[in-house]
Motif scaffolding. Structure first.
Motif, PDB file in Angstrom:
ATOM      1  N   VAL A   1      -1.289  -1.087  13.169  1.00 25.91           N
ATOM      2  CA  VAL A   1      -1.909  -1.145  11.845  1.00 25.91           C
ATOM      3  C   VAL A   1      -0.889  -0.902  10.737  1.00 25.91           C
ATOM      4  CG1 VAL A   1      -4.115  -0.412  12.819  1.00 25.91           C
ATOM      5  CG2 VAL A   1      -2.629   1.297  11.751  1.00 25.91           C
ATOM      6  N   ILE A   2       0.311  -0.445  11.096  1.00 25.77           N
ATOM      7  CA  ILE A   2       1.375  -0.217  10.116  1.00 25.77           C
ATOM      8  C   ILE A   2       2.492  -1.228  10.340  1.00 25.77           C
ATOM      9  CG2 ILE A   2       3.142   1.400   9.296  1.00 25.77           C
ATOM     10  CD1 ILE A   2       1.466   3.695  10.173  1.00 25.77           C
ATOM     11  N   VAL A   3       3.052  -1.740   9.264  1.00 26.31           N
ATOM     12  CA  VAL A   3       4.314  -2.476   9.357  1.00 26.31           C
ATOM     13  C   VAL A   3       5.401  -1.411   9.426  1.00 26.31           C
ATOM     14  CG1 VAL A   3       5.845  -4.141   8.266  1.00 26.31           C
ATOM     15  CG2 VAL A   3       3.361  -4.397   8.027  1.00 26.31           C
ATOM     16  N   GLU A   4       5.880  -1.135  10.630  1.00 24.19           N
ATOM     17  CA  GLU A   4       6.757   0.015  10.849  1.00 24.19           C
ATOM     18  C   GLU A   4       8.030  -0.052   9.999  1.00 24.19           C
ATOM     19  OE1 GLU A   4       7.012   2.216  14.778  1.00 24.19           O
ATOM     20  OE2 GLU A   4       8.926   1.169  14.775  1.00 24.19           O
ATOM     21  N   GLU A   5       8.597  -1.213   9.851  1.00 30.83           N
ATOM     22  CA  GLU A   5       9.824  -1.336   9.053  1.00 30.83           C
ATOM     23  C   GLU A   5       9.557  -0.986   7.590  1.00 30.83           C
ATOM     24  OE1 GLU A   5      13.606  -1.432   8.243  1.00 30.83           O
ATOM     25  OE2 GLU A   5      12.822  -1.665  10.283  1.00 30.83           O
ATOM     26  N   ASP A   6       8.373  -1.339   7.091  1.00 35.33           N
ATOM     27  CA  ASP A   6       8.026  -0.983   5.712  1.00 35.33           C
ATOM     28  C   ASP A   6       7.933   0.528   5.551  1.00 35.33           C
ATOM     29  OD1 ASP A   6       7.949  -3.655   5.187  1.00 35.33           O
ATOM     30  OD2 ASP A   6       5.788  -3.772   4.841  1.00 35.33           O
ATOM     31  N   LEU A   7       7.397   1.213   6.571  1.00 39.01           N
ATOM     32  CA  LEU A   7       7.321   2.677   6.512  1.00 39.01           C
ATOM     33  C   LEU A   7       8.723   3.286   6.547  1.00 39.01           C
ATOM     34  CD1 LEU A   7       5.832   5.365   6.543  1.00 39.01           C
ATOM     35  CD2 LEU A   7       5.571   5.117   9.035  1.00 39.01           C
ATOM     36  N   ILE A   8       9.589   2.740   7.385  1.00 38.75           N
ATOM     37  CA  ILE A   8      10.969   3.248   7.453  1.00 38.75           C
ATOM     38  C   ILE A   8      11.655   3.111   6.095  1.00 38.75           C
ATOM     39  CG2 ILE A   8      13.245   2.817   8.468  1.00 38.75           C
ATOM     40  CD1 ILE A   8      11.753   2.056  11.072  1.00 38.75           C
TER      41      ILE A   8
ATOM     42  N   LEU B   1       0.828  -1.208   0.000  1.00 37.89           N
ATOM     43  CA  LEU B   1       0.000   0.000   0.000  1.00 37.89           C
ATOM     44  C   LEU B   1       0.862   1.257   0.000  1.00 37.89           C
ATOM     45  CD1 LEU B   1      -2.912  -0.987   2.417  1.00 37.89           C
ATOM     46  CD2 LEU B   1      -3.037  -0.636  -0.055  1.00 37.89           C
ATOM     47  N   LEU B   2       1.934   1.262   0.781  1.00 42.32           N
ATOM     48  CA  LEU B   2       2.818   2.424   0.794  1.00 42.32           C
ATOM     49  C   LEU B   2       3.414   2.664  -0.596  1.00 42.32           C
ATOM     50  CD1 LEU B   2       4.648   1.753   4.170  1.00 42.32           C
ATOM     51  CD2 LEU B   2       2.999   3.580   3.724  1.00 42.32           C
ATOM     52  N   GLY B   3       3.639   1.588  -1.327  1.00 43.94           N
ATOM     53  CA  GLY B   3       4.188   1.717  -2.666  1.00 43.94           C
ATOM     54  C   GLY B   3       3.232   2.331  -3.662  1.00 43.94           C
TER      55      GLY B   3
ATOM     56  N   ALA C   1      10.200   2.949   3.145  1.00 43.42           N
ATOM     57  CA  ALA C   1       9.581   3.883   2.199  1.00 43.42           C
ATOM     58  C   ALA C   1      10.118   5.296   2.388  1.00 43.42           C
ATOM     59  CB  ALA C   1       8.066   3.869   2.379  1.00 43.42           C
ATOM     60  N   LEU C   2      10.361   5.690   3.642  1.00 38.41           N
ATOM     61  CA  LEU C   2      10.923   7.009   3.907  1.00 38.41           C
ATOM     62  C   LEU C   2      12.389   7.074   3.479  1.00 38.41           C
ATOM     63  CD1 LEU C   2       9.300   7.513   7.408  1.00 38.41           C
ATOM     64  CD2 LEU C   2       8.900   8.986   5.424  1.00 38.41           C
ATOM     65  N   ARG C   3      13.122   6.022   3.768  1.00 42.55           N
ATOM     66  CA  ARG C   3      14.537   5.983   3.394  1.00 42.55           C
ATOM     67  C   ARG C   3      14.718   6.103   1.878  1.00 42.55           C
ATOM     68  NH1 ARG C   3      16.328   1.406   7.304  1.00 42.55           N
ATOM     69  NH2 ARG C   3      16.985   2.690   9.049  1.00 42.55           N
ATOM     70  N   GLU C   4      13.861   5.404   1.173  1.00 42.83           N
ATOM     71  CA  GLU C   4      13.991   5.379  -0.285  1.00 42.83           C
ATOM     72  C   GLU C   4      13.216   6.510  -0.951  1.00 42.83           C
ATOM     73  OE1 GLU C   4      12.931   1.436  -1.514  1.00 42.83           O
ATOM     74  OE2 GLU C   4      14.674   0.524  -0.511  1.00 42.83           O
ATOM     75  N   LYS C   5      12.660   7.408  -0.104  1.00 36.87           N
ATOM     76  CA  LYS C   5      11.956   8.596  -0.594  1.00 36.87           C
ATOM     77  C   LYS C   5      10.789   8.232  -1.520  1.00 36.87           C
ATOM     78  CE  LYS C   5      16.105  11.465  -0.151  1.00 36.87           C
ATOM     79  NZ  LYS C   5      15.755  11.813   1.229  1.00 36.87           N
ATOM     80  N   ARG C   6      10.141   7.114  -1.199  1.00 39.18           N
ATOM     81  CA  ARG C   6       8.943   6.750  -1.958  1.00 39.18           C
ATOM     82  C   ARG C   6       7.765   7.632  -1.575  1.00 39.18           C
ATOM     83  NH1 ARG C   6       9.063   0.310  -0.814  1.00 39.18           N
ATOM     84  NH2 ARG C   6      11.268  -0.065  -1.326  1.00 39.18           N
ATOM     85  N   ILE C   7       7.780   8.151  -0.337  1.00 37.09           N
ATOM     86  CA  ILE C   7       6.780   9.114   0.102  1.00 37.09           C
ATOM     87  C   ILE C   7       7.499  10.325   0.679  1.00 37.09           C
ATOM     88  CG2 ILE C   7       5.052   7.331   0.543  1.00 37.09           C
ATOM     89  CD1 ILE C   7       5.591   7.642   3.524  1.00 37.09           C
ATOM     90  N   ALA C   8       6.768  11.436   0.774  1.00 34.32           N
ATOM     91  CA  ALA C   8       7.410  12.701   1.151  1.00 34.32           C
ATOM     92  C   ALA C   8       7.612  12.855   2.645  1.00 34.32           C
ATOM     93  CB  ALA C   8       6.593  13.872   0.620  1.00 34.32           C
ATOM     94  N   GLY C   9       6.834  12.135   3.462  1.00 39.32           N
ATOM     95  CA  GLY C   9       6.993  12.292   4.903  1.00 39.32           C
ATOM     96  C   GLY C   9       5.895  11.590   5.665  1.00 39.32           C
ATOM     97  N   ALA C  10       5.972  11.688   6.983  1.00 36.57           N
ATOM     98  CA  ALA C  10       4.985  11.048   7.843  1.00 36.57           C
ATOM     99  C   ALA C  10       4.880  11.818   9.146  1.00 36.57           C
ATOM    100  CB  ALA C  10       5.361   9.594   8.122  1.00 36.57           C
ATOM    101  N   ALA C  11       3.713  11.719   9.761  1.00 32.64           N
ATOM    102  CA  ALA C  11       3.489  12.284  11.097  1.00 32.64           C
ATOM    103  C   ALA C  11       2.868  11.193  11.944  1.00 32.64           C
ATOM    104  CB  ALA C  11       2.579  13.505  11.029  1.00 32.64           C
ATOM    105  N   LEU C  12       3.467  10.919  13.099  1.00 34.40           N
ATOM    106  CA  LEU C  12       3.087   9.755  13.888  1.00 34.40           C
ATOM    107  C   LEU C  12       2.958  10.116  15.357  1.00 34.40           C
ATOM    108  CD1 LEU C  12       5.817   7.512  12.259  1.00 34.40           C
ATOM    109  CD2 LEU C  12       3.384   7.482  11.652  1.00 34.40           C
ATOM    110  N   ASP C  13       1.878   9.630  15.965  1.00 31.86           N
ATOM    111  CA  ASP C  13       1.681   9.798  17.405  1.00 31.86           C
ATOM    112  C   ASP C  13       1.874   8.484  18.145  1.00 31.86           C
ATOM    113  OD1 ASP C  13       0.829  11.408  19.726  1.00 31.86           O
ATOM    114  OD2 ASP C  13      -0.999  10.182  19.676  1.00 31.86           O
TER     115      ASP C  13
END
Length: 344
Positions: A262-269, A244-246, A271-283
């Protein structure tokens, strides 16, 4: 009748003091959570337990023979053994929606922070960047009116922190319960359009200009911001993954004020590392409190984080205290309960 009250609260407890005995201890008295042994010691002669975070286990329930009602001031009473309560025919109260406004407002705050780089600009000034060494004012050229523009090269804050507007952007809401709906209303006031993914919501019920039901794939593909408002179930655990992040636009950003599971945290990391998405905000995070050397802290300047405070407002405490007080009165009067947990 004895009430053992350990929940966080705001305002007066007069609604509870009218009964025979009210014991206020634990979190409610400014102390920590109570252990099982402490709960049993204080509650073995209690008729009603009112808690926020204390673990009401089967052992606690079995050790409180007079117990007739359990109230938990949370949207999901995960700290109450519901099966043990049901075995004793003890109703369990909860407080759905008590922090919906708080969580929705923080979500919009995080979205604005992403859009306008507010935390980064604040942090830069606090570090002494984009400041002057002495107090003073800029000189104005003869014949011109005083201006506030003091630097316009590529390294100026006007360029470094240039962001985007929410107006005319698309917000994807994954989950459209009480919080998701409030976020949607606030976002519409900013001029955003909505994509909604929620299997419990019919397309006909949200049929209005600027709001459309979508599949998860359509939502992640078409949104400029994706905001998660999900409870944790077997179906939602790890739902937001590499696939989905892709699908997200490279300029899109993700917000999560619900639950980290609800997120696979490593997948989000990744995606951010590879600049597939512009950013994230997390609580929320996979392990809390967050590890101080976590990549969200040490590696990314396009991630805005807060320490699980979405529901942390004084108004939330006022609401859940009032909800429990009202349902306690209904219980004692033999009236139908408004906030009884369905599976209790």
């Amino acid at each position: 009748m004895k009430i053992l009250f350990t929940a966080e609260y705001a305002g007066s407890l007069d609604a509870f003091r009218q009964y025979d005995e009210l014991e206020v201890t634990g979190w409610a008295a400014g102390d920590s959570k109570l252990s099982e042994d402490a709960l049993i010691a204080h509650g073995q002669d209690a008729d009603v337990l009112i808690v926020s975070y204390d673990d009401i286990t089967a052992r606690v329930i079995d050790a409180c023979p007079q117990l007739k009602l359990i109230a938990c001031t949370r949207a999901n009473p995960v700290n109450v053994d519901l099966k043990a309560a049901a075995a004793r025919n003890i109703p369990v109260l909860y407080t759905p929606g008590r922090n919906a406004d708080a969580a929705a407002e923080l979500t919009l705050g995080l979205m604005l922070s992403l859009a306008r780089h507010i935390p980064q600009a604040h942090g830069a000034l606090k570090r002494g960047e984009f400041t002057r060494a002495t107090q003073g004012s800029n000189a104005t050229q003869q014949g011109l009116r005083q201006d506030v523009v003091w630097d316009v090269d590529k390294s100026s804050p006007y360029e470094v922190f240039k962001g985007g507007e929410l107006r005319n952007k698309t917000l994807g809401l994954v989950g459209y319960g009480s919080i998701g709906q409030r976020v949607g209303r606030l976002a519409r006031a900013f001029g955003m359009s909505l994509l909604v993914a929620d299997p419990r919501v019919a397309a006909e019920d949200i049929d209005e200009p600027g709001v459309r039901k979508a599949t998860l794939e359509e939502l992640f593909t078409g949104s400029d911001y994706v905001s998660l408002h999900l409870t944790v179930t077997p179906q939602t655990t790890g739902l937001i993954d590499q696939r989905l992040l892709g699908l997200m636009k490279p300029e899109a950003q993700l917000i999560n004020t619900s639950r980290a599971a609800v997120i696979v945290e490593e997948d989000l990391i990744v995606a951010l590392r590879e600049k597939r998405i512009a950013g994230a905000a997390l609580d929320v995070f996979a392990s809390e409190p967050i590890w101080r050397d976590h990549p969200f802290i040490t590696e990314f300047d396009n991630v805005v984080i807060t320490p699980h405070i979405a529901g942390a407002t004084r108004e939330t405490l006022v609401k859940h205290t009032a909800m429990i007080a009202a349902d306690l009165q209904r219980f004692l009067s033999g009236e139908p309960l408004h906030y009884r947990w369905p599976s209790a």
